[in-house]
Design an enzyme around this catalytic site. Structure first.
Site, PDB file in Angstrom:
ATOM      1  CE  LYS A   1      54.638   0.583 107.818  1.00 44.08           C
ATOM      2  NZ  LYS A   1      54.656  -0.411 108.907  1.00 44.08           N
TER       3      LYS A   1
ATOM      4  NE  ARG B   1      59.714  -9.762 109.008  1.00 41.86           N
ATOM      5  CZ  ARG B   1      58.726  -9.898 109.877  1.00 41.86           C
ATOM      6  NH1 ARG B   1      58.194 -11.095 110.084  1.00 41.86           N
ATOM      7  NH2 ARG B   1      58.253  -8.869 110.530  1.00 41.86           N
TER       8      ARG B   1
END
Length: 502
Positions: free
Chosen positions: A281, A355
């Site tokens: 990130k 996920r």
């Protein structure tokens, strides 16, 4: 916080740091006010300082006409309120009292509590007012060397001038019970989400879960990294292996019926810190990634409330917890992972890790008997592009399930907005080398991320809640403080209790 009620006794017999009066616009003009208050409040209305408008407040020193040193005037308007407005009114009362560093509050309740809102129901009104007080009184823990001496609001007494009948007293008791359960559960979720990443690693989250389970006598299971590997939970293992702090799979069961059947599965994403891994990130804002376990905090909050309320339902809670870190051992784009279900995942983006761990948790919840599933996750930045920090995005394979949940969200004031689950979005998840891929690019990213998780529901009714925008706020709004909100605790709880008719 302790919340209680008293009726049919002189107000002079009740002590507290502050008296709260909920004043309508008509009362502010002198209509229906007790004689001792007319000369203090009516001049304020005439000067435009306090007119009783909804959520308007005024601090009134009252040592000369009351044994309370301070009276807080809180406007309630001149119309029937919604439950959400009454909840916010309670939060504003708590905020006003906290600014004055008041610890013990006495709230003089207007006559006819059941007529304050459109719902015309004492239980609902007492519930949302109590809940609002708890949510508004929340104070984030800080780690400064010098701790504050003020410990926040510790008690609230609702004062009803007229003696309540026994049946009405029972309704007050039930309303307070629900308000405390919803409010304290949300505060617990906020506290967990606000903990810095160095103080909350997967093992710490497991300890917090065990404490809740032990408090209420719930069966609990925590799988360590060796057990996770032995069971074939390749998704959780892959994400967690890049950190020195190993992953955990956490399960708590609540059995409210005689048989373990028709269980509802609650699955919460428990990434205690997310760097993005190899798909790193950007640095600005990464500090807020302490909130990436907001889904886990939410389902733990729900379990806390179930322990208090004991409804006749069965719930299995599953949290896959890991740190997504960058190291020589971290999983990489291009890796192929085999999950507990046997499905393989092609990793295209290691920052789409939530996920991946949820895939194993969904399968594990089904193994524990879940017949319906709700997953809660700070899943995608894409949902913020669509819904900002205002609403939670929802994806489902069962429209009736979704509409029931949205109706529950209207009662709690937590906004939920449905996202489409068209076949074209499902097709975007197809991989040339594995059963499914974990990233699809920028188009429809919040939807495809949810549908990825739904694949592992195996066609049983399932609802995905993306709280990436609503779990952690940059500034205070309504009943929510800056920082962690504990979002979806109250709505999940409301939906669960509606199943049992609580």
């Amino acid at each position: 916080m302790n919340i209680a009620w008293s009726s049919g006794v002189p107000l002079s017999s009740i002590t507290g740091d502050a008296l709260i009066l909920m004043i309508s616009e008509s009362e502010a003009k002198g209509e229906g006010l007790a004689p001792e208050w007319i000369n203090r409040i009516k001049p304020l209305s005439n000067l435009g300082l306090f007119e009783g408008k909804l959520h308007q407040s005024y601090i009134l020193p009252t040592g000369d006409i009351s044994h309370f040193p301070v009276t807080i005037l809180m406007g309630r308007g001149d119309r029937i309120l919604s439950a959400e407005e009454l909840r916010n009114l309670g939060a504003n009362v708590a905020k006003a009292a906290a600014k004055l560093k008041m610890g013990n509050l006495v709230i003089q309740v207007p006559a006819g509590m059941n007529r304050l809102t459109e719902e015309m129901d004492t239980v609902t009104n007492v519930h949302v007012l109590s809940e609002g007080l708890l949510l508004g009184a929340y104070v984030k823990k800080h780690y400064k060397r010098e701790q504050p001496t003020y410990q926040g609001i510790t008690s609230v007494m609702f004062y009803i001038e007229k003696q309540l009948e026994a049946a009405e007293g029972e309704r007050w008791d039930k309303g307070i019970e629900k308000g405390l359960a919803y409010g304290e559960a949300t505060r617990l979720a906020r506290n967990l989400t606000n903990i810095p990443g160095n103080l909350l690693v997967p093992a710490d989250l497991a300890i917090a879960a065990v404490e809740i389970a032990d408090r209420y006598g719930f069966p609990v299971e925590v799988l360590d990294e060796r057990e996770i590997e032995q069971k074939g939970m390749g998704g959780l293992l892959a994400v967690g292996k890049g950190s020195i702090n190993p992953p955990r799979m956490i399960v708590i069961r609540y059995q409210g019926t005689g048989q373990w059947e028709n269980a509802i599965g609650l699955v919460g994403k428990g990434i205690t810190f997310d760097t993005g891994g190899v798909s790193l990130k950007r640095a600005p804002g990464m500090e807020d990634m302490i909130s990436d376990m907001g889904g886990a905090a939410a389902v733990l909050g729900v379990m806390e409330a179930l322990g208090r309320l004991r409804p006749k339902i069965n719930v299995v809670m599953v949290i896959p917890s890991a740190e997504n870190m960058l190291s020589a051992n971290a999983f990489k784009p291009g890796d192929i992972i085999t999950t507990l279900s046997g499905r393989t995942i092609e990793v295209l983006n290691t920052d789409a890790e939530g996920r991946v761990v949820l895939a194993d948790a969904m399968t594990y919840a089904r193994e524990w008997g879940a017949k319906r599933l709700i997953d809660v996750a700070t899943l995608t930045g894409a949902v913020r592009s669509t819904l900002g920090d205002v609403a939670t995005g929802a994806v489902t394979n069962d429209e009736t399930f979704l509409q029931e949940f949205i109706e529950a969200s209207r009662r709690t004031g937590e906004k939920v907005w449905p996202l489409p689950a068209y076949q074209e979005f499902k097709d975007m998840l197809k991989s040339e080398v594995a059963d499914i891929r974990n990233a699809t690019g920028g188009f429809g990213a919040a939807i495809t991320a949810g549908l990825f998780i739904g694949t592992f529901a195996e066609e049983i009714p399932w609802l995905h809640l993306d709280i990436a925008g609503t779990a952690f706020l940059s500034k205070e709004r309504g009943v929510n403080p800056k920082g962690a909100t504990g979002v979806m605790v109250r709505t999940i709880l409301e939906w669960l209790l509606h199943q049992e008719g609580y």
